[in-house]
Design a protein around this motif. Structure first.
Motif, PDB file in Angstrom:
ATOM      1  N   LYS A   1       0.999  -1.061  -0.006  1.00  0.00           N
ATOM      2  CA  LYS A   1       0.044  -0.093  -0.111  1.00  0.00           C
ATOM      3  C   LYS A   1       1.139   1.225  -0.006  1.00  0.00           C
ATOM      4  N   GLU A   2       0.745   1.994  -0.905  1.00  0.00           N
ATOM      5  CA  GLU A   2       1.441   3.420  -1.043  1.00  0.00           C
ATOM      6  C   GLU A   2       0.588   4.627  -1.401  1.00  0.00           C
ATOM      7  N   GLU A   3       0.918   5.504  -1.008  1.00  0.00           N
ATOM      8  CA  GLU A   3       0.178   6.823  -1.335  1.00  0.00           C
ATOM      9  C   GLU A   3       0.279   7.016  -2.849  1.00  0.00           C
ATOM     10  N   ASP A   4      -0.938   7.428  -3.318  1.00  0.00           N
ATOM     11  CA  ASP A   4      -1.068   7.753  -4.834  1.00  0.00           C
ATOM     12  C   ASP A   4      -0.514   9.042  -4.879  1.00  0.00           C
ATOM     13  N   PRO A   5       0.537   9.294  -5.725  1.00  0.00           N
ATOM     14  CA  PRO A   5       1.094  10.544  -6.168  1.00  0.00           C
ATOM     15  C   PRO A   5       0.161  11.544  -6.788  1.00  0.00           C
TER      16      PRO A   5
ATOM     17  N   ILE B   1      -2.755   3.535  -3.441  1.00  0.00           N
ATOM     18  CA  ILE B   1      -2.497   2.410  -4.258  1.00  0.00           C
ATOM     19  C   ILE B   1      -2.076   1.236  -3.788  1.00  0.00           C
ATOM     20  N   TYR B   2      -2.922   0.188  -4.344  1.00  0.00           N
ATOM     21  CA  TYR B   2      -2.633  -1.228  -3.667  1.00  0.00           C
ATOM     22  C   TYR B   2      -1.934  -1.928  -4.912  1.00  0.00           C
ATOM     23  N   SER B   3      -0.895  -2.675  -4.639  1.00  0.00           N
ATOM     24  CA  SER B   3      -0.269  -3.470  -5.617  1.00  0.00           C
ATOM     25  C   SER B   3       0.250  -4.819  -5.201  1.00  0.00           C
ATOM     26  N   LEU B   4       0.255  -5.724  -5.916  1.00  0.00           N
ATOM     27  CA  LEU B   4       0.457  -7.251  -5.831  1.00  0.00           C
ATOM     28  C   LEU B   4       1.774  -7.278  -5.586  1.00  0.00           C
ATOM     29  N   THR B   5       2.620  -7.961  -4.633  1.00  0.00           N
ATOM     30  CA  THR B   5       4.112  -8.179  -4.612  1.00  0.00           C
ATOM     31  C   THR B   5       4.213  -9.435  -5.224  1.00  0.00           C
ATOM     32  N   PRO B   6       5.500  -9.714  -5.408  1.00  0.00           N
ATOM     33  CA  PRO B   6       5.748 -10.974  -6.320  1.00  0.00           C
ATOM     34  C   PRO B   6       4.933 -12.418  -5.627  1.00  0.00           C
ATOM     35  N   MET B   7       4.929 -12.227  -4.226  1.00  0.00           N
ATOM     36  CA  MET B   7       4.215 -13.345  -3.491  1.00  0.00           C
ATOM     37  C   MET B   7       2.594 -13.512  -3.849  1.00  0.00           C
ATOM     38  N   GLY B   8       2.114 -12.036  -4.000  1.00  0.00           N
ATOM     39  CA  GLY B   8       0.841 -12.087  -4.438  1.00  0.00           C
ATOM     40  C   GLY B   8       0.680 -12.453  -6.034  1.00  0.00           C
ATOM     41  N   VAL B   9       1.447 -12.068  -6.843  1.00  0.00           N
ATOM     42  CA  VAL B   9       1.501 -12.472  -8.314  1.00  0.00           C
ATOM     43  C   VAL B   9       1.377 -13.967  -8.481  1.00  0.00           C
TER      44      VAL B   9
END
Length: 141
Positions: free
Chosen positions: A68-72, A79-87
């Motif tokens: 989870k990171e701030e949306d610039p 912004i939520y993103s999949l990590t390699p573990m999620g992918v």
């Protein structure tokens, strides 16, 4: 992450992290629907409540499946993103979809992704995982 496990069986340990309906549907939406923001995930067809969504997102971030990171472009959004573990959950979700399409009363439209994943098989899944890694890597994955 402190997991309250009953055993060290790999299936049990994995299900302790993502073994509920909502967690897998969140990963599905990030993976296949391109959803990246809380509000987008909240509008899922299954109707997840905001408190459950917030709790599951936190759990998935804590487990290392999402970041989870701030949306610039908007400081009040994340912004939520999949990590390699999620992918790497792609084959799991593909097989669940293929199984559901085979045994459950899905419509042609709702089973289209599963049909494509089945037809493409592991070669397609590998390609999709590479694409997901590229798409999500710019946001902490």
């Amino acid at each position: 992450m402190a997991i309250q496990q009953r055993s060290f069986c790999p299936i049990n340990l994995a299900l302790e992290i993502f073994g509920d309906k909502w967690s897998l549907l969140i990963v599905r939406d990030l993976m296949f629907a391109g959803k990246r923001h809380y509000r987008e995930l909240l509008q899922s067809e299954e109707g997840i409540s905001s408190n459950i969504l917030a709790e599951r997102l936190g759990k998935l971030v804590e487990a290392g499946i999402l970041t989870k990171e701030e949306d610039p472009s908007h400081k009040q959004k994340a912004i939520y993103s999949l990590t390699p573990m999620g992918v790497d959950l792609l084959p799991v979700l593909a097989n669940i979809g293929i199984w559901g399409r085979k045994y459950l009363p899905v419509t042609k439209e709702s089973g289209a992704n599963a049909a494509a994943l089945e037809k493409g098989g592991p070669a397609l899944w590998k390609q999709m995982r590479s694409e997901l890694r590229r798409t999500h890597s710019g946001h902490g994955a």
